[in-house]
Design a protein around this motif. Sequence first.
Motif, short mmCIF file in Angstrom:
data_model
loop_
_atom_site.label_atom_id
_atom_site.label_comp_id
_atom_site.label_asym_id
_atom_site.label_seq_id
_atom_site.Cartn_x
_atom_site.Cartn_y
_atom_site.Cartn_z
N LYS A 1 0.83 -1.19 0.00
CA LYS A 1 0.00 0.00 0.00
C LYS A 1 0.87 1.26 0.00
CE LYS A 1 -4.26 1.66 2.16
NZ LYS A 1 -5.29 1.35 3.17
N LEU A 2 0.56 2.21 -0.88
CA LEU A 2 1.41 3.39 -1.07
C LEU A 2 0.75 4.69 -0.61
CD1 LEU A 2 2.85 2.67 -4.64
CD2 LEU A 2 3.90 2.18 -2.44
N ASN A 3 -0.41 4.61 0.00
CA ASN A 3 -1.15 5.83 0.36
C ASN A 3 -0.32 6.82 1.17
OD1 ASN A 3 -3.14 3.99 -0.56
ND2 ASN A 3 -4.72 5.17 0.48
N SER A 4 0.48 6.31 2.10
CA SER A 4 1.27 7.20 2.95
C SER A 4 2.36 7.92 2.16
CB SER A 4 1.90 6.42 4.10
OG SER A 4 2.82 5.46 3.61
N LYS A 5 2.75 7.37 1.02
CA LYS A 5 3.80 7.98 0.20
C LYS A 5 3.26 9.08 -0.73
CE LYS A 5 6.66 4.73 1.67
NZ LYS A 5 7.78 5.00 2.59
N GLN B 1 10.46 7.25 -7.56
CA GLN B 1 11.18 6.25 -6.79
C GLN B 1 11.65 6.85 -5.46
OE1 GLN B 1 11.46 3.16 -6.76
NE2 GLN B 1 13.01 2.97 -5.18
N ARG B 2 12.16 8.07 -5.52
CA ARG B 2 12.60 8.77 -4.30
C ARG B 2 11.44 8.89 -3.32
NH1 ARG B 2 12.82 14.43 -3.35
NH2 ARG B 2 14.31 15.00 -1.72
N ARG B 3 10.27 9.21 -3.83
CA ARG B 3 9.09 9.34 -2.97
C ARG B 3 8.75 8.00 -2.31
NH1 ARG B 3 4.10 12.25 -3.10
NH2 ARG B 3 5.11 13.79 -4.42
N SER B 4 8.87 6.93 -3.06
CA SER B 4 8.45 5.62 -2.56
C SER B 4 9.29 5.12 -1.39
CB SER B 4 8.46 4.59 -3.69
OG SER B 4 9.77 4.23 -4.05
N VAL B 5 10.51 5.66 -1.24
CA VAL B 5 11.37 5.21 -0.14
C VAL B 5 11.44 6.22 1.00
CG1 VAL B 5 12.77 3.76 -1.64
CG2 VAL B 5 13.47 6.12 -1.24
N LEU B 6 10.79 7.38 0.85
CA LEU B 6 10.75 8.35 1.94
C LEU B 6 9.90 7.81 3.08
CD1 LEU B 6 10.29 11.87 0.25
CD2 LEU B 6 12.28 11.05 1.53
N ALA B 7 10.35 8.04 4.31
CA ALA B 7 9.59 7.57 5.48
C ALA B 7 9.14 8.73 6.36
CB ALA B 7 10.44 6.61 6.30
N ASN B 8 9.85 9.84 6.30
CA ASN B 8 9.53 10.99 7.13
C ASN B 8 8.29 11.71 6.61
OD1 ASN B 8 9.76 14.04 7.74
ND2 ASN B 8 11.21 13.13 9.20
N THR B 9 7.26 11.78 7.44
CA THR B 9 5.98 12.36 7.02
C THR B 9 6.12 13.81 6.58
OG1 THR B 9 4.81 10.92 8.56
CG2 THR B 9 3.59 12.80 7.71
N PHE B 10 6.92 14.58 7.29
CA PHE B 10 7.11 15.99 6.94
C PHE B 10 7.78 16.13 5.57
CE2 PHE B 10 9.69 19.96 7.22
CZ PHE B 10 8.62 20.86 7.24
N ILE C 1 7.73 13.95 3.16
CA ILE C 1 6.77 13.50 2.15
C ILE C 1 5.81 14.63 1.80
CG2 ILE C 1 4.80 11.98 1.73
CD1 ILE C 1 6.33 9.81 3.30
N GLN C 2 5.31 15.33 2.83
CA GLN C 2 4.38 16.44 2.60
C GLN C 2 5.04 17.57 1.80
OE1 GLN C 2 1.24 16.62 3.21
NE2 GLN C 2 0.78 15.02 4.70
N ALA D 1 3.98 18.69 -2.06
CA ALA D 1 3.60 20.06 -2.42
C ALA D 1 4.42 20.59 -3.57
CB ALA D 1 3.75 20.96 -1.19
N LYS D 2 5.71 20.23 -3.60
CA LYS D 2 6.61 20.73 -4.63
C LYS D 2 6.46 19.99 -5.95
CE LYS D 2 11.52 21.59 -5.51
NZ LYS D 2 12.91 21.41 -4.99
N LEU D 3 6.42 18.65 -5.88
CA LEU D 3 6.31 17.81 -7.08
C LEU D 3 5.21 16.76 -6.85
CD1 LEU D 3 10.11 17.24 -7.86
CD2 LEU D 3 8.50 18.52 -9.29
N PRO D 4 3.95 17.16 -6.98
CA PRO D 4 2.86 16.23 -6.70
C PRO D 4 2.77 15.08 -7.70
CG PRO D 4 2.02 18.26 -7.64
CD PRO D 4 3.47 18.50 -7.37
N ALA D 5 2.34 13.95 -7.20
CA ALA D 5 2.16 12.76 -8.03
C ALA D 5 0.79 12.76 -8.69
CB ALA D 5 2.33 11.50 -7.18
#
Length: 311
Positions: free
Chosen positions: A55-59, A94-103, A105-106, A110-114
């Motif tokens: 599940k990728l929702n958090s990313k 790919q960079r987004r998919s491995v980020l864990a820090n919620t801040f 990710i946010q 905001a800068k490069l939305p999926a």
Amino acid sequence: MDLFENKNIKPMLIGENQEAFDSPDYIYELKLDGHRCIAYLDKDSTDIRNKRDVKLNSKVPELSTIHKQVKKRCILDGELIVIKDGKPDFFEIQRRSVLANTFKIQLTAAKLPATFTAFDILYYDDHQVMDLPLMQRKKLLHKVIKENERIAISRYIEEQGIQFYQLAKQNDLEGIVAKSKDSKYFQDKKTKDWIKIKYLLDDDFVVCGYILKGKGVISIILGQYSGKKLVYKGHVTMGISTEDFRVIESTPKINIRPFNDLTSSNKNAVWLEPTLVCVVKFMMKTASGGLRQPVFKGLRNDKYPKECIVN
């Protein structure tokens, strides 16, 4: 159990690469450079999962409400992409998919939305539609989705595959996919109904080790599986980011090299447990199976090492 409730769809696979062609029996779509995903959408929730059913929702929090853009409960097949400088950027998704820090990710969202770009529908309202011909499924896509900046429908053209491929090439895009108009959707199967026609060739490899060559130069040692055996597929030096190498360097080390026949250029190698998968782009393969002008494209966590198979 209901297909929607079960949530274990395995995407249909795209057939082998071949030359561009024209045919009235096929449609042609852009091959987007992102992460293949399945989206389960109903009136209350969005559930986006990669090919490994993670599940990728958090990313991708910016996609948390795309269920509001569909008129019926549905399961969509598509590509999760990030647009940068006018085109999909694999490194960013790919960079987004491995980020864990919620801040972080946010901030990145905001800068490069999926965006989720749907190119197929597998379930509509209360039943599966995988047995319908592709063109009927395409009509359902337009019937069920209200597009906005976070969810889109993949566009296609008919008949003119060669001209469409040339357009993709001129714009330095990955390539196109040809799909038979009558094709059904077969989970986890590779058929000739879907054909990739790629300008920028790439392949997936197991990260087997690395060599530090001095002056900051790093060479990643590549492998692919032939049955249960890892086969040496050469090195890649260009394109390795600091972030990716940090992940590679932190992978558990092993004392036994995974290959039997190696050149002397591997004598200073640091060998790793074969747990990481990377994408490498290249101009062509040599007669011996080596890669000409390889460039490291990025790590990927939506594929298992055993799925990296010698072609």
